[in-house]
Each structure stands twice: as C-alpha cells, then as structure tokens.
Design an enzyme around this catalytic site. Structure first.
Site, PDB file in Angstrom:
ATOM      1  N   LYS A 226      70.242  14.858 -66.978  1.00 32.16           N
ATOM      2  CA  LYS A 226      69.748  14.518 -65.648  1.00 32.16           C
ATOM      3  C   LYS A 226      69.011  13.182 -65.704  1.00 32.16           C
ATOM      4  O   LYS A 226      67.956  13.068 -66.316  1.00 32.16           O
ATOM      5  CB  LYS A 226      68.797  15.584 -65.094  1.00 32.16           C
ATOM      6  CG  LYS A 226      68.575  15.428 -63.575  1.00 32.16           C
ATOM      7  CD  LYS A 226      67.257  15.978 -63.095  1.00 32.16           C
ATOM      8  CE  LYS A 226      66.129  14.992 -63.236  1.00 32.16           C
ATOM      9  NZ  LYS A 226      66.273  13.775 -62.387  1.00 32.16           N
ATOM     10  N   GLY A 256      69.831  14.084 -59.153  1.00 33.73           N
ATOM     11  CA  GLY A 256      69.004  14.835 -58.224  1.00 33.73           C
ATOM     12  C   GLY A 256      67.542  14.586 -58.526  1.00 33.73           C
ATOM     13  O   GLY A 256      67.196  13.674 -59.279  1.00 33.73           O
ATOM     14  N   PHE A 257      66.682  15.410 -57.967  1.00 32.97           N
ATOM     15  CA  PHE A 257      65.243  15.217 -58.100  1.00 32.97           C
ATOM     16  C   PHE A 257      64.671  16.156 -59.158  1.00 32.97           C
ATOM     17  O   PHE A 257      64.978  17.345 -59.193  1.00 32.97           O
ATOM     18  CB  PHE A 257      64.567  15.429 -56.753  1.00 32.97           C
ATOM     19  CG  PHE A 257      64.912  14.368 -55.746  1.00 32.97           C
ATOM     20  CD1 PHE A 257      64.096  13.259 -55.603  1.00 32.97           C
ATOM     21  CD2 PHE A 257      66.069  14.460 -54.982  1.00 32.97           C
ATOM     22  CE1 PHE A 257      64.414  12.264 -54.695  1.00 32.97           C
ATOM     23  CE2 PHE A 257      66.396  13.470 -54.076  1.00 32.97           C
ATOM     24  CZ  PHE A 257      65.570  12.358 -53.925  1.00 32.97           C
ATOM     25  N   GLY A 258      63.813  15.582 -60.003  1.00 35.89           N
ATOM     26  CA  GLY A 258      63.248  16.343 -61.108  1.00 35.89           C
ATOM     27  C   GLY A 258      62.504  17.582 -60.678  1.00 35.89           C
ATOM     28  O   GLY A 258      62.583  18.634 -61.326  1.00 35.89           O
ATOM     29  N   GLU A 260      63.144  19.495 -58.356  1.00 38.45           N
ATOM     30  CA  GLU A 260      64.081  20.533 -57.945  1.00 38.45           C
ATOM     31  C   GLU A 260      64.969  21.021 -59.091  1.00 38.45           C
ATOM     32  O   GLU A 260      65.388  22.179 -59.100  1.00 38.45           O
ATOM     33  CB  GLU A 260      64.969  20.013 -56.810  1.00 38.45           C
ATOM     34  CG  GLU A 260      64.198  19.594 -55.564  1.00 38.45           C
ATOM     35  CD  GLU A 260      65.088  18.876 -54.544  1.00 38.45           C
ATOM     36  OE1 GLU A 260      66.274  18.654 -54.858  1.00 38.45           O
ATOM     37  OE2 GLU A 260      64.592  18.536 -53.459  1.00 38.45           O
ATOM     38  N   GLY A 262      64.464  20.256 -62.745  1.00 37.92           N
ATOM     39  CA  GLY A 262      63.917  20.375 -64.089  1.00 37.92           C
ATOM     40  C   GLY A 262      63.853  21.796 -64.597  1.00 37.92           C
ATOM     41  O   GLY A 262      64.391  22.129 -65.661  1.00 37.92           O
ATOM     42  N   GLU A 300      59.143  13.055 -75.851  1.00 39.69           N
ATOM     43  CA  GLU A 300      58.641  11.701 -76.086  1.00 39.69           C
ATOM     44  C   GLU A 300      57.864  11.328 -74.840  1.00 39.69           C
ATOM     45  O   GLU A 300      58.452  11.101 -73.780  1.00 39.69           O
ATOM     46  CB  GLU A 300      59.795  10.734 -76.354  1.00 39.69           C
ATOM     47  CG  GLU A 300      59.352   9.432 -76.981  1.00 39.69           C
ATOM     48  CD  GLU A 300      59.204   8.323 -75.956  1.00 39.69           C
ATOM     49  OE1 GLU A 300      58.057   8.126 -75.491  1.00 39.69           O
ATOM     50  OE2 GLU A 300      60.202   7.687 -75.620  1.00 39.69           O
ATOM     51  N   CYS A 339      56.655   3.144 -72.782  1.00 44.05           N
ATOM     52  CA  CYS A 339      55.685   4.141 -73.238  1.00 44.05           C
ATOM     53  C   CYS A 339      54.835   3.616 -74.389  1.00 44.05           C
ATOM     54  O   CYS A 339      53.702   4.064 -74.581  1.00 44.05           O
ATOM     55  CB  CYS A 339      56.393   5.418 -73.646  1.00 44.05           C
ATOM     56  SG  CYS A 339      57.817   5.135 -74.732  1.00 44.05           S
ATOM     57  N   GLU A 440      47.290   5.769 -68.828  1.00 44.54           N
ATOM     58  CA  GLU A 440      48.541   5.031 -68.902  1.00 44.54           C
ATOM     59  C   GLU A 440      48.886   4.452 -67.530  1.00 44.54           C
ATOM     60  O   GLU A 440      49.120   5.193 -66.573  1.00 44.54           O
ATOM     61  CB  GLU A 440      49.674   5.936 -69.384  1.00 44.54           C
ATOM     62  CG  GLU A 440      50.958   5.180 -69.630  1.00 44.54           C
ATOM     63  CD  GLU A 440      52.061   6.069 -70.192  1.00 44.54           C
ATOM     64  OE1 GLU A 440      52.827   5.591 -71.031  1.00 44.54           O
ATOM     65  OE2 GLU A 440      52.151   7.241 -69.764  1.00 44.54           O
TER      66      GLU A 440
END
Length: 544
Positions: A226, A256-258, A260, A262, A300, A339, A440
């Site tokens: 994804k 799609g959207f995380g 929704e 994940g 990560e 990161c 961060e």
C-alpha cells in the site's frame, strides 16, 4: 553513486539558472525580459519534460490493473503547483482481500521457485528501470515534489542497485548443516514466510518501496503493498513497466487511505509479515495490529538525528572542510523529508563562528525553483498538510526564543509554481530542550547548538527518543571510532552523510523502529528457519 551525486551538487552551485535578487527566485518570464529569448532557450533546456499521466490509475492485482470494487477514486495533487494531475483508486477492505487472496495463491508456486529464477527476474526489473530512468525520475518528481536532480542521481539509481544487490546475494547463499554427534545431524533451512504486507511512506515513494520489495521477492514471498495516499502514482507507473516481468499475483499494489486500509491489511489472517516505514505514532499502531495474528513486523520509524562537528575539522581550509560544510547543509536534501535528516547540528564552540558562517552561506546558496529543472537544488514539500506542519514548527521555534539564523518563511516562487508547497531552508540556534530539537519536523529546518566537550556532545546526541541516524565529523582517529560507539543510533555516518548503499544494514535504536533493511541480513526479516534434526541411530531411547 554518492560521488556522482556530490559532483552534481557542485555543478549546480555554478549553474545559477535561478537568478537571485533580494532573496527571490524569478521565473522564466523574468529571464526573457532581463536577458532575451536566447537566454530563455538555454534555461528551458535544463527542464525535463513533464510526463503525461492517465486520467486515473487502478490498483494492480493478479498481474493486471484492476478497478476498485466501489468504483471510487481520489484526486492526486502534485506538490510542484498544488494542482490535481490524476486520480488514484480509493480502495476498501474488499480490494485488500482480493489482493491478499491473489498473493496467497501465487505464493504456492512463487515460494518454490529456484533462487536462480528469482535472481534473473530481479535483474530484469533492474534493467527495465534503468532503461526508463529519466521517465521514472520525472514521474517521481511530479508525484513527490523533490528535485529531478535527486531522483536522477539518487532515488532511482539506488532502487536499481537494490534489485541487483539482492539478485546477486541470493545466488551465493547456503544453508547450514552440523553433525551434533556421530548419530545426529542438524540442518537449518530458510523458508519464505508467505504473503507480506508492506506500507510505504511518501518521502521516497519508489526507493522505499524497493527497499521492501527487492528482499521480499528475493526471499520467495509474495507482496501486497500500500503506497502513501500523498504519493500513489509513481509506483503505479513503475508497475506499467515491470508488471509483466513477474508471475501474476506475486506483487500487488492497492491504493487508498492508511486510516482505512492499514488495520485490515495487517490483520488479514493470510498475511504472514508486516513491514512499515513512517512515523513512530503510526508504527505503534502497526505493531499492535500485528499482535492479533502474532506475525513479525519490521518498523523503520522517525528520527531526530544529531550531526556532530568536532574542532579538528577546521584545522585546515581544505577539501575536507568544504565537505564538512556540505555535510551540515545536507539537512535540506529532499526538502528535509528524510527520517535520518541531520536536523540537529552540534558544533564545538571553538569553531562555531567560523563554521556556522560557512553553513549559512551554503544554505542561502541553495537554488529553489521548478523541481523538474535539473539546476533546482530544493523542491516542494510533499503535501499542503506537511507544509503547514513545517511552518507551524518554524513559528514554534520563534516563540520558543530560538535565534533565527536564516530562512524562517515559505518560499513564494510565483508563476506556474504559485500554488506549490515551498519553504526556505531554515536555521535556528537554541538548546536541545526546545521542541524544535526534540520533535521530528520532517522539513528543511535545522536546529543548531554548541558543545564544549566530547562528553557533552554525546550527551546531547543521545538526549532524544529516537535513534535512527547520526553523523560524526572529525580528523581525529580516536573520535572516528569512540564517538560513534557511544551514540545510541542504528546508523552512524563518519565524515559523510546520507549515503545508502544496498550492502549496509539500516535501522533504528529506541523508538526509531525494530529490524533492519538493506544488507543481506534483510533476507532474514522475510524468512523463517526450519530445523531438520535427523537421527541415524536405529536404537530406541529406552524410556518406554
């Protein structure tokens, strides 16, 4: 690769095709009025042609592009100009289940392929990407906003190299066998896990995908990936090029959207492993989801990397000192959306004035402009949400009382870039207890402080919840070894920064994640070990 990238940086410094005046960056129309049509032609020659995109992009499932079951799509905006340039599939749980079921069936044969066959296919993928390097780089720039110079010199070449690295590594592997006694032999075999769920961030859409795809395929797994909803297109364009190289169902992409997708993806009972790159907050959720079916995870996550400059770097005004200055300014690479961004600059107080002057000068010489222009050194932040977040931290830095050394505002480029998401590289001087030092930001914002002793530098460096990356710059042989060992970080660069070779393990300490990526050890993250314990003794144990 890194040497070539450094050369491109140096060339860009003398190619000031973005005419600076009163800290503004002018468009091509300005050049035409100032220098005439011929000069305009020279400027335009550095622009890479913007790729043409389809009106919408479906998911990639089972070796073909597949429309979302609901028929819904969402707008995709380019950070370059803030305009919609295409649409991506707005997938739901049913789409994920289709992809996982497809990958599950494909694993029954792909998991049994020989390492020779998998190696050949990975090399074919690498070659296909290399043959289309500039096209893919341009697509990535439009999707993400980063300068074409970086996608051409770093992102895509590194992706190519990762496929070739893992294609080579698996050809040289061996299992182990041990004779435990005269009648007992132990054989340890590595076997693929099965269907792997991979969730990719938006800062390096293709490279971060490849970091996960290459070792997972090399190990014999199938994948449901994804992409980030902010940058869903470049991976789909890549699949148009490489999709037919792999057997159907081996690599599946669902957009799609995380929020929704994940949880349904990671908790699917046919998924055997989850790999995630992104924020620490989301990483905690992914880890929780993985506990439902007790599957392994690789995470990560975030970072707040210290970049430490010891006094010996200023002993001579030479190439190494110039390299060190660049090393400090690398916080602006990829607009700071990395990161491991060296976002905390620690300078020994004895060299602070001399060194920070050079750093500010180099920062202010960074060329902002159209990310598709090869002379542009800093592009657009990936989304309006990210731009607003960065600007809120710049505001916070001022409110915390940090000294603004340069930047501190958005960058209004005008013309065709008026609606884009641009921010001036910003330096603050303060102390490590400030929020701009601890949290961060994920943007071109550098928090600067000083230290008196090596012990203080190490204390400041470790005073963070993160432990992903760090930098140490020195001419002292003892510091080269002793200081990195004392820093609580999974990757410490010494006298360099932002190199990511395929053969070097990468991953975090503390709340920067678990597991490693890159290096041959990454294969173990996508495998399980089977022990065959064989007895050649014909006599019974004697218990019964």
């Amino acid at each position: 690769m890194i040497n070539e990238y450094s050369k491109s940086l140096k060339k860009a410094k003398v190619k000031f095709l973005c005419y600076k005046m009163n800290e503004k960056c002018y468009s091509v129309s300005f050049y035409e009025a100032k220098f005439g049509v011929n000069q305009k032609k020279n400027i335009m020659s550095t622009l890479v042609k913007r790729p043409e995109f389809k009106a919408k992009y479906d998911n990639y499932i089972g070796g073909k592009f597949t429309a979302p079951i609901t028929g819904e799509y969402f707008d995709v905006v380019s950070p370059i100009d803030g305009k919609v340039f295409t649409k991506a599939a707005h997938s739901g749980k049913a789409d994920l289940e289709l992809a996982v079921d497809t990958a599950y069936e494909a694993f029954k044969t792909w998991g049994k392929t020989s390492v020779t066959e998998r190696s050949i296919l990975l090399n074919k993928i690498a070659q296909k990407i290399e043959d289309n390097l500039e096209y893919i780089a341009a697509v990535e720039t439009v999707d993400n906003g980063k300068p074409i110079r970086e996608t051409l010199a770093a992102d895509i070449p590194l992706a190519i190299d990762h496929f070739r690295y893992f294609a080579g590594v698996i050809r040289a592997e061996e299992s182990s066998i041990a004779e435990l006694d005269s009648q007992t032999v132990s054989i340890a075999l590595s076997e693929p896990l099965g269907v792997v769920a991979q969730i990719i961030p938006w800062n390096f859409p293709i490279l971060m995908a490849v970091w996960k795809i290459a070792p997972a395929l090399a190990a014999g797994n199938t994948i449901v990936l994804k992409p980030a909803e902010s940058t869903p297109i470049s991976i789909m364009v890549l699949m148009e090029l490489i999709g037919d190289i792999l057997p159907p169902g081996v690599l599946n992409i669902v957009n799609g959207f995380g929020a929704e997708l994940g949880r349904p993806l990671v908790t699917n009972k046919k998924v055997s492993k989850a790999a995630f790159t992104g924020s620490t907050t989301t990483g905690r959720l992914v880890m929780q989801y993985a506990t439902e079916n007790i599957i392994p995870v690789t995470l990560e996550l975030g970072g707040k990397s210290p970049n430490i400059f010891f006094p010996s770097i200023a002993d001579h005004d030479d190439d190494f000192f110039d390299k060190a200055v660049e090393g400090a300014v690398l916080f602006a690479l990829n607009q700071g959306e990395i990161c491991t961004c060296p976002s905390r600059l620690l300078i020994h107080e004895d060299i602070y004035d001399k060194f920070i002057k050079k750093v500010i000068e180099r920062t202010e010489a960074i060329i902002a402009g159209n990310p598709l222009d090869k002379s542009t050194m800093i592009g657009a932040q990936t989304s309006i949400v990210q731009k607003e977040k960065i600007m809120s931290y710049i505001k916070l830095g001022k409110e915390e009382g940090a000294e603004l050394l340069t930047g501190g505002d958005e960058n209004k480029l005008g013309g065709d870039l008026e609606g884009g998401y641009y921010i001036k590289p910003t330096l603050f001087k303060g102390n490590n207890k400030m929020r701009i030092f601890q949290e961060e930001i994920f943007g071109p914002v550098l928090a600067v402080t000083t230290f008196k002793t090596t012990e203080e530098a190490i204390e400041i460096a470790n005073d963070t919840m993160y432990g992903l990356g760090a930098g140490v710059w020195t001419r002292d042989a003892h510091e080269i070894y002793q200081v990195p060992r004392a820093i609580q970080s999974g990757r410490v660069w010494i006298n360099q920064y932002h190199s990511y070779p395929a053969g070097a393990p990468f991953g975090g300490y503390k709340q920067s994640g678990i597991g490693r990526e890159n290096h041959k050890m990454m294969l173990s993250q996508y495998r399980q070990t089977k022990n065959m314990l064989i007895s050649y003794d014909k006599k019974k144990l004697g218990f019964f």
